[in-house]
Design a protein around this motif. Structure first.
Motif, PDB file in Angstrom:
ATOM      1  N   LYS A 178       0.852  -1.186   0.000  1.00 15.18           N
ATOM      2  CA  LYS A 178       0.000   0.000   0.000  1.00 15.18           C
ATOM      3  C   LYS A 178       0.890   1.239   0.000  1.00 15.18           C
ATOM      4  O   LYS A 178       1.890   1.297   0.698  1.00 15.18           O
ATOM      5  CB  LYS A 178      -0.899   0.017   1.238  1.00 15.18           C
ATOM      6  N   THR A 179       0.503   2.242  -0.775  1.00 14.77           N
ATOM      7  CA  THR A 179       1.297   3.455  -0.922  1.00 14.77           C
ATOM      8  C   THR A 179       0.511   4.663  -0.455  1.00 14.77           C
ATOM      9  O   THR A 179      -0.650   4.825  -0.817  1.00 14.77           O
ATOM     10  CB  THR A 179       1.716   3.656  -2.387  1.00 14.77           C
ATOM     11  N   ILE A 180       1.173   5.504   0.333  1.00 15.29           N
ATOM     12  CA  ILE A 180       0.625   6.794   0.741  1.00 15.29           C
ATOM     13  C   ILE A 180       1.378   7.864  -0.036  1.00 15.29           C
ATOM     14  O   ILE A 180       2.607   7.881  -0.058  1.00 15.29           O
ATOM     15  CB  ILE A 180       0.765   7.014   2.264  1.00 15.29           C
ATOM     16  N   SER A 232      13.141  16.010  -0.429  1.00 17.38           N
ATOM     17  CA  SER A 232      12.190  14.971  -0.050  1.00 17.38           C
ATOM     18  C   SER A 232      11.559  15.315   1.294  1.00 17.38           C
ATOM     19  O   SER A 232      12.217  15.822   2.202  1.00 17.38           O
ATOM     20  CB  SER A 232      12.892  13.625   0.057  1.00 17.38           C
ATOM     21  N   VAL A 233      10.269  15.017   1.428  1.00 13.64           N
ATOM     22  CA  VAL A 233       9.579  15.259   2.688  1.00 13.64           C
ATOM     23  C   VAL A 233       9.484  13.980   3.521  1.00 13.64           C
ATOM     24  O   VAL A 233       8.924  13.989   4.601  1.00 13.64           O
ATOM     25  CB  VAL A 233       8.162  15.843   2.467  1.00 13.64           C
ATOM     26  N   ILE A 234      10.050  12.895   3.001  1.00 14.32           N
ATOM     27  CA  ILE A 234      10.019  11.628   3.728  1.00 14.32           C
ATOM     28  C   ILE A 234      11.153  11.626   4.752  1.00 14.32           C
ATOM     29  O   ILE A 234      12.320  11.750   4.401  1.00 14.32           O
ATOM     30  CB  ILE A 234      10.137  10.430   2.771  1.00 14.32           C
ATOM     31  N   THR A 235      10.770  11.487   6.014  1.00 16.26           N
ATOM     32  CA  THR A 235      11.743  11.537   7.113  1.00 16.26           C
ATOM     33  C   THR A 235      12.042  10.130   7.625  1.00 16.26           C
ATOM     34  O   THR A 235      11.410   9.150   7.224  1.00 16.26           O
ATOM     35  CB  THR A 235      11.165  12.361   8.283  1.00 16.26           C
ATOM     36  N   LYS A 236      12.980  10.043   8.538  1.00 15.44           N
ATOM     37  CA  LYS A 236      13.313   8.776   9.184  1.00 15.44           C
ATOM     38  C   LYS A 236      12.079   8.238   9.904  1.00 15.44           C
ATOM     39  O   LYS A 236      11.796   7.042   9.867  1.00 15.44           O
ATOM     40  CB  LYS A 236      14.467   8.947  10.170  1.00 15.44           C
ATOM     41  N   PHE A 262       7.547   4.406  10.303  1.00 11.10           N
ATOM     42  CA  PHE A 262       6.096   4.208  10.206  1.00 11.10           C
ATOM     43  C   PHE A 262       5.786   3.222   9.076  1.00 11.10           C
ATOM     44  O   PHE A 262       4.994   2.291   9.241  1.00 11.10           O
ATOM     45  CB  PHE A 262       5.411   5.556   9.958  1.00 11.10           C
ATOM     46  N   ALA A 263       6.415   3.433   7.924  1.00 12.34           N
ATOM     47  CA  ALA A 263       6.180   2.575   6.762  1.00 12.34           C
ATOM     48  C   ALA A 263       6.546   1.126   7.064  1.00 12.34           C
ATOM     49  O   ALA A 263       5.803   0.206   6.708  1.00 12.34           O
ATOM     50  CB  ALA A 263       6.979   3.089   5.567  1.00 12.34           C
ATOM     51  N   LYS A 264       7.647   0.947   7.725  1.00 11.62           N
ATOM     52  CA  LYS A 264       8.073  -0.416   8.062  1.00 11.62           C
ATOM     53  C   LYS A 264       7.112  -1.053   9.067  1.00 11.62           C
ATOM     54  O   LYS A 264       6.706  -2.210   8.916  1.00 11.62           O
ATOM     55  CB  LYS A 264       9.490  -0.383   8.634  1.00 11.62           C
ATOM     56  N   LYS A 265       6.736  -0.296  10.087  1.00 17.04           N
ATOM     57  CA  LYS A 265       5.858  -0.810  11.133  1.00 17.04           C
ATOM     58  C   LYS A 265       4.499  -1.226  10.579  1.00 17.04           C
ATOM     59  O   LYS A 265       3.933  -2.252  10.970  1.00 17.04           O
ATOM     60  CB  LYS A 265       5.678   0.259  12.216  1.00 17.04           C
ATOM     61  N   TYR A 266       3.955  -0.423   9.643  1.00 17.06           N
ATOM     62  CA  TYR A 266       2.600  -0.664   9.147  1.00 17.06           C
ATOM     63  C   TYR A 266       2.566  -1.261   7.737  1.00 17.06           C
ATOM     64  O   TYR A 266       1.508  -1.325   7.116  1.00 17.06           O
ATOM     65  CB  TYR A 266       1.783   0.624   9.214  1.00 17.06           C
ATOM     66  N   ASN A 267       3.715  -1.683   7.254  1.00 22.34           N
ATOM     67  CA  ASN A 267       3.809  -2.376   5.974  1.00 22.34           C
ATOM     68  C   ASN A 267       3.205  -1.568   4.823  1.00 22.34           C
ATOM     69  O   ASN A 267       2.375  -2.058   4.055  1.00 22.34           O
ATOM     70  CB  ASN A 267       3.151  -3.757   6.063  1.00 22.34           C
ATOM     71  N   ILE A 268       3.593  -0.315   4.742  1.00 21.31           N
ATOM     72  CA  ILE A 268       3.167   0.546   3.637  1.00 21.31           C
ATOM     73  C   ILE A 268       4.420   1.195   3.059  1.00 21.31           C
ATOM     74  O   ILE A 268       5.526   0.994   3.567  1.00 21.31           O
ATOM     75  CB  ILE A 268       2.149   1.626   4.096  1.00 21.31           C
ATOM     76  N   GLN A 269       4.244   1.977   2.033  1.00 22.32           N
ATOM     77  CA  GLN A 269       5.354   2.776   1.503  1.00 22.32           C
ATOM     78  C   GLN A 269       4.852   4.182   1.217  1.00 22.32           C
ATOM     79  O   GLN A 269       3.651   4.403   1.092  1.00 22.32           O
ATOM     80  CB  GLN A 269       5.947   2.137   0.256  1.00 22.32           C
ATOM     81  N   TRP A 279      -2.241   4.157  14.619  1.00 22.98           N
ATOM     82  CA  TRP A 279      -1.410   4.693  13.548  1.00 22.98           C
ATOM     83  C   TRP A 279      -1.708   6.164  13.279  1.00 22.98           C
ATOM     84  O   TRP A 279      -0.830   6.908  12.845  1.00 22.98           O
ATOM     85  CB  TRP A 279      -1.580   3.880  12.266  1.00 22.98           C
ATOM     86  N   GLN A 280      -2.958   6.593  13.548  1.00 26.06           N
ATOM     87  CA  GLN A 280      -3.338   7.978  13.276  1.00 26.06           C
ATOM     88  C   GLN A 280      -2.553   8.974  14.126  1.00 26.06           C
ATOM     89  O   GLN A 280      -2.338  10.114  13.715  1.00 26.06           O
ATOM     90  CB  GLN A 280      -4.840   8.171  13.514  1.00 26.06           C
ATOM     91  N   LYS A 281      -2.098   8.548  15.289  1.00 28.12           N
ATOM     92  CA  LYS A 281      -1.294   9.414  16.154  1.00 28.12           C
ATOM     93  C   LYS A 281       0.149   9.473  15.690  1.00 28.12           C
ATOM     94  O   LYS A 281       0.895  10.369  16.071  1.00 28.12           O
ATOM     95  CB  LYS A 281      -1.352   8.907  17.595  1.00 28.12           C
TER      96      LYS A 281
END
Length: 115
Positions: A36-38, A46-50, A55-62, A96-98
Motif C-alpha cells: 500500500k502506498t501513501i 524529499s519530505v520523507i523523514t526517518k 512508520f512505513a516499516k511498522k505498518y507495511n506501507i510505503q 497509527w493515526q497518532k
C-alpha cells in the motif's frame, strides 16, 4: 525568443501528461497489490523523514513523494490515500493515526469525515 519559450512550455506539458498517465497506471496496480502506498506532496527536497520510514516499516506501507512535480488531480490521490487509511484502521486500529504526520495528502480531510 517567444517561439523557444512556447516550445519549452509545450514540451514540458507533454512530459507532465506522460508522467501523470504512468503514475495513474501505477496507482491502479498498487491498490490491488499487497504493498500500500501513501502519496505525499513534496518539493525540491524529499519530505520523507526517518520517522516516516519507521512508520512505513511498522505498518507495511510505503510512501511516494511527488517532489517538485505535483499531480494535477489531487482528489484522485486523496482517494487513494483514503483507501490506505481505511486499510490501516482495519488492520491496526486507530493508533497509527497518532503516528502519521498530519500533512499527508488528504489525511486531515479524511479524519474529519471519519469522526
Amino acid at each position: 525568443m517567444n517561439f523557444k519559450l512556447l516550445f519549452c512550455f509545450f514540451t514540458a506539458s507533454i512530459v507532465l501528461q506522460a508522467q501523470e498517465k504512468k503514475q495513474n497506471d501505477t496507482i491502479k496496480i498498487e491498490i490491488n497489490s499487497n504493498t500500500k502506498t501513501i502519496y505525499l506532496l513534496g518539493g525540491i527536497d524529499s519530505v520523507i523523514t526517518k520517522e516516516d520510514l519507521d512508520f512505513a516499516k511498522k505498518y507495511n506501507i510505503q510512501f511516494h513523494d511527488f517532489g517538485c512535480i505535483a499531480p494535477t488531480n489531487f482528489e484522485e490521490y486523496e482517494v487513494k490515500n483514503e483507501l490506505v487509511f481505511e486499510f490501516l484502521n482495519k488492520n491496526y486500529g486507530k493508533q497509527w493515526q497518532k503516528e502519521i504526520k498530519p500533512s499527508v495528502l488528504g489525511f486531515e480531510k479524511w479524519k474529519k469525515k471519519e469522526i
